[in-house]
Structure formats: C-alpha cells, structure tokens
Design a protein around this motif. Sequence first.
Motif, PDB file in Angstrom:
ATOM      1  N   UNK A  80      58.907  83.805   2.896  1.00 24.93           N
ATOM      2  CA  UNK A  80      59.518  82.493   2.677  1.00 24.93           C
ATOM      3  C   UNK A  80      59.393  82.068   1.221  1.00 24.93           C
ATOM      4  N   UNK A  81      58.307  82.447   0.586  1.00 33.60           N
ATOM      5  CA  UNK A  81      58.165  82.127  -0.838  1.00 33.60           C
ATOM      6  C   UNK A  81      59.201  82.900  -1.654  1.00 33.60           C
ATOM      7  N   UNK A  82      59.392  84.141  -1.340  1.00 34.06           N
ATOM      8  CA  UNK A  82      60.392  84.945  -2.030  1.00 34.06           C
ATOM      9  C   UNK A  82      61.781  84.367  -1.801  1.00 34.06           C
ATOM     10  N   UNK A  83      62.065  83.979  -0.583  1.00 38.17           N
ATOM     11  CA  UNK A  83      63.358  83.365  -0.294  1.00 38.17           C
ATOM     12  C   UNK A  83      63.506  82.045  -1.040  1.00 38.17           C
ATOM     13  N   UNK A  84      62.430  81.284  -1.096  1.00 42.29           N
ATOM     14  CA  UNK A  84      62.458  80.009  -1.827  1.00 42.29           C
ATOM     15  C   UNK A  84      62.712  80.262  -3.311  1.00 42.29           C
ATOM     16  N   UNK A  85      62.050  81.246  -3.882  1.00 39.00           N
ATOM     17  CA  UNK A  85      62.256  81.583  -5.291  1.00 39.00           C
ATOM     18  C   UNK A  85      63.693  82.013  -5.536  1.00 39.00           C
ATOM     19  N   UNK A  86      64.235  82.831  -4.659  1.00 38.32           N
ATOM     20  CA  UNK A  86      65.627  83.266  -4.793  1.00 38.32           C
ATOM     21  C   UNK A  86      66.568  82.065  -4.732  1.00 38.32           C
ATOM     22  N   UNK A  87      66.296  81.148  -3.803  1.00 41.78           N
ATOM     23  CA  UNK A  87      67.106  79.948  -3.678  1.00 41.78           C
ATOM     24  C   UNK A  87      67.064  79.133  -4.970  1.00 41.78           C
ATOM     25  N   UNK A  88      65.870  78.938  -5.530  1.00 42.36           N
ATOM     26  CA  UNK A  88      65.733  78.153  -6.760  1.00 42.36           C
ATOM     27  C   UNK A  88      66.437  78.823  -7.936  1.00 42.36           C
TER      28      UNK A  88
END
Length: 124
Positions: free
Chosen positions: A3-11
Amino acid sequence: MSSRTEREKFLVEEYKRQPKKIGAYCIRNTQSQKCYVGVSRDVDARLNRHRFALRSNTENLSAELQQDWNKLGAEMFEFTILDTIEPPKDLELDYDPSEDLIVLELLWLEQCKSFAPNGYNKPK
C-alpha cells in the motif's frame, strides 16, 4: 508495504499531472544584492536543483555564487520566481516556450542587472 508503494506511485502520478510553472527566477544574495537570473520550463524543479547543488557544493553555473553560498550560508540567499508564462489556451498541449523564455530571460537579466561584477550571470 504494497500500500505504501501504491501510495507513492499515486503521489508521483499526481505530481506529474500538475501544471509546471514556466518562467524566470532569481537567486539573490541578500547581503550584497547580487543575483543569478535564469529561466526554466519547470521553475520549481529548477530552483530545487539549484538548492541541492549549492548545499552539496556542486553548483557549476557560477563559481562565485557557490563561493558566496559557502562563505555566507543558505540563510543569506533567497529564491524567487520573478515571472511566469501562461501557455495560450488554444496551444496548451503543443506550446513550445523556448522563444518566450529567451525574451523573458533577456528582460530579467537587464532588469536585475545580474551580469558580473554586479551579479552572478556570465554573458553568453
């Protein structure tokens, strides 16, 4: 972790979608009033690169600017966006600001009197 990786990708994607500020900027020595004027297609990113280079003692555009930064410290310098260019609405996607940036740079170089010995810019 994912989820952190997905959040970083989103940002990162959100950041990429943000319109970039096209324009002129100034790095001013607040003690001597000398300044360096430049232009960029992404002024915020360019100013960040200058800050990083100055902090890491690798600024190569002006040896004198780097020397003054090293001697006086970061607190004696200000980073300012002088002017921005708005792409024409009808050309927004195909707009090439190169010529406009040249004109803008010449205007601000003259206005700020930023050529040596009064500033950090070198004649091109």
